[in-house]
Design a protein around this motif. Structure first.
Motif, PDB file in Angstrom:
ATOM      1  N   TYR A  91       0.719  -1.229  -0.104  1.00  0.00           N
ATOM      2  CA  TYR A  91      -0.074   0.024  -0.044  1.00  0.00           C
ATOM      3  C   TYR A  91       0.946   1.319  -0.074  1.00  0.00           C
ATOM      4  O   TYR A  91       0.814   2.338  -0.799  1.00  0.00           O
ATOM      5  N   SER A  92       1.851   1.139   0.717  1.00  0.00           N
ATOM      6  CA  SER A  92       2.751   2.528   0.930  1.00  0.00           C
ATOM      7  C   SER A  92       3.451   2.847  -0.551  1.00  0.00           C
ATOM      8  O   SER A  92       3.453   4.057  -0.941  1.00  0.00           O
ATOM      9  N   GLN A  93       3.699   1.956  -1.301  1.00  0.00           N
ATOM     10  CA  GLN A  93       4.323   2.069  -2.713  1.00  0.00           C
ATOM     11  C   GLN A  93       3.222   2.576  -3.643  1.00  0.00           C
ATOM     12  O   GLN A  93       3.461   3.294  -4.201  1.00  0.00           O
ATOM     13  N   LEU A  94       2.027   2.074  -3.611  1.00  0.00           N
ATOM     14  CA  LEU A  94       0.904   2.375  -4.157  1.00  0.00           C
ATOM     15  C   LEU A  94       0.487   3.963  -3.909  1.00  0.00           C
ATOM     16  O   LEU A  94       0.328   4.704  -4.808  1.00  0.00           O
ATOM     17  N   GLU A  95       0.483   4.353  -2.482  1.00  0.00           N
ATOM     18  CA  GLU A  95       0.370   5.570  -2.122  1.00  0.00           C
ATOM     19  C   GLU A  95       1.466   6.421  -2.868  1.00  0.00           C
ATOM     20  O   GLU A  95       1.095   7.684  -3.402  1.00  0.00           O
ATOM     21  N   GLY A 128       0.966   7.656  -5.877  1.00  0.00           N
ATOM     22  CA  GLY A 128      -0.136   8.796  -6.006  1.00  0.00           C
ATOM     23  C   GLY A 128      -1.727   7.843  -6.097  1.00  0.00           C
ATOM     24  O   GLY A 128      -2.523   8.605  -6.313  1.00  0.00           O
ATOM     25  N   PHE A 129      -1.863   6.774  -5.715  1.00  0.00           N
ATOM     26  CA  PHE A 129      -3.030   5.959  -5.783  1.00  0.00           C
ATOM     27  C   PHE A 129      -3.539   5.993  -4.772  1.00  0.00           C
ATOM     28  O   PHE A 129      -3.430   5.860  -3.533  1.00  0.00           O
ATOM     29  N   GLN A 130      -4.992   5.991  -4.914  1.00  0.00           N
ATOM     30  CA  GLN A 130      -6.044   5.685  -3.811  1.00  0.00           C
ATOM     31  C   GLN A 130      -6.558   4.255  -4.390  1.00  0.00           C
ATOM     32  O   GLN A 130      -6.346   3.870  -5.362  1.00  0.00           O
ATOM     33  N   LEU A 131      -7.000   3.666  -3.358  1.00  0.00           N
ATOM     34  CA  LEU A 131      -7.599   2.060  -3.656  1.00  0.00           C
ATOM     35  C   LEU A 131      -8.699   1.903  -3.056  1.00  0.00           C
ATOM     36  O   LEU A 131      -9.140   2.139  -1.840  1.00  0.00           O
ATOM     37  N   LEU A 132      -9.638   1.173  -3.866  1.00  0.00           N
ATOM     38  CA  LEU A 132     -10.980   0.604  -3.329  1.00  0.00           C
ATOM     39  C   LEU A 132     -11.043  -0.816  -3.833  1.00  0.00           C
ATOM     40  O   LEU A 132     -10.803  -1.216  -5.013  1.00  0.00           O
ATOM     41  N   LYS A 181      -0.985 -13.105  -6.227  1.00  0.00           N
ATOM     42  CA  LYS A 181       0.272 -13.014  -5.357  1.00  0.00           C
ATOM     43  C   LYS A 181       0.982 -11.848  -5.832  1.00  0.00           C
ATOM     44  O   LYS A 181       1.957 -11.346  -4.954  1.00  0.00           O
ATOM     45  N   THR A 182       0.792 -11.246  -6.847  1.00  0.00           N
ATOM     46  CA  THR A 182       1.746 -10.158  -7.270  1.00  0.00           C
ATOM     47  C   THR A 182       0.800  -9.021  -7.845  1.00  0.00           C
ATOM     48  O   THR A 182       1.013  -8.211  -8.989  1.00  0.00           O
ATOM     49  N   ALA A 183      -0.450  -8.671  -7.311  1.00  0.00           N
ATOM     50  CA  ALA A 183      -1.312  -7.846  -7.754  1.00  0.00           C
ATOM     51  C   ALA A 183      -0.835  -6.365  -7.859  1.00  0.00           C
ATOM     52  O   ALA A 183      -0.762  -5.597  -8.818  1.00  0.00           O
ATOM     53  N   ALA A 184      -0.018  -6.036  -6.751  1.00  0.00           N
ATOM     54  CA  ALA A 184       0.537  -4.663  -6.573  1.00  0.00           C
ATOM     55  C   ALA A 184       1.604  -4.406  -7.594  1.00  0.00           C
ATOM     56  O   ALA A 184       1.700  -3.389  -8.185  1.00  0.00           O
TER      57      ALA A 184
END
Length: 149
Positions: free
Chosen positions: A55-59, A62-66, A140-143
């Motif tokens: 999550y921190s990498q996605l943030e 610049g991403f929000q996640l739902l 397993k590798t979605a992010a």
């Protein structure tokens, strides 16, 4: 199914706490929406936990996640609490949002045909335009799939 170039559909749904979340809240932000078949099932848990772990990498990107599934608020609450996800899970038990995105489709497992949610991830830019659709999500590798795009 929603495709690259399509606009983020207008929707509202209840998150794991029963709070209303609307798609318009995310205009001006990059947004990842991942659809998964069912809370607390093995493959869905692996996917949701992988996204949570990164999550921190996605943030930082610049991403929000739902996350959205056809589960009830109660089931989403249980799933969210059990794994302490840092993002909202939307309950769409009437399939209103699921059908807007076109992920309620005929599936075939072990020779049995039925209707269900096709695991799919949509990525929207700040203007609410779909930039990517990941149809072959690897739980397993979605992010990593999202970040490599």
């Amino acid at each position: 199914m929603l495709k690259v170039g399509d606009s983020l559909p207008q929707f509202e749904g209840k998150n794991q706490d029963g709070k209303t979340v609307t798609s318009s809240e995310f205009i001006g932000k990059k947004l990842i929406i991942f659809f998964y078949p069912q809370a607390n099932t093995p493959t869905c848990t692996v996917e949701a936990c992988n996204l949570s772990d990164h999550y921190s990498q996605l943030e930082k990107a610049g991403f929000q996640l739902l996350g959205i599934s056809g589960d009830s608020v109660k089931k989403q609450k249980n799933f969210h609490s059990k794994f302490s996800f840092p993002y909202d899970l939307i309950a769409d038990d009437d399939h209103y949002i699921i059908e807007k995105f076109g992920v309620w489709q005929e599936k075939n497992t072990f020779g049995k045909t039925y209707m269900g949610i096709v695991r799919t991830t949509f990525i929207f830019n700040e203007k609410g335009v779909c930039e990517r659709v990941i149809e072959k999500v690897t739980s397993k590798t979605a992010a990593e799939q999202i970040l490599e795009g």
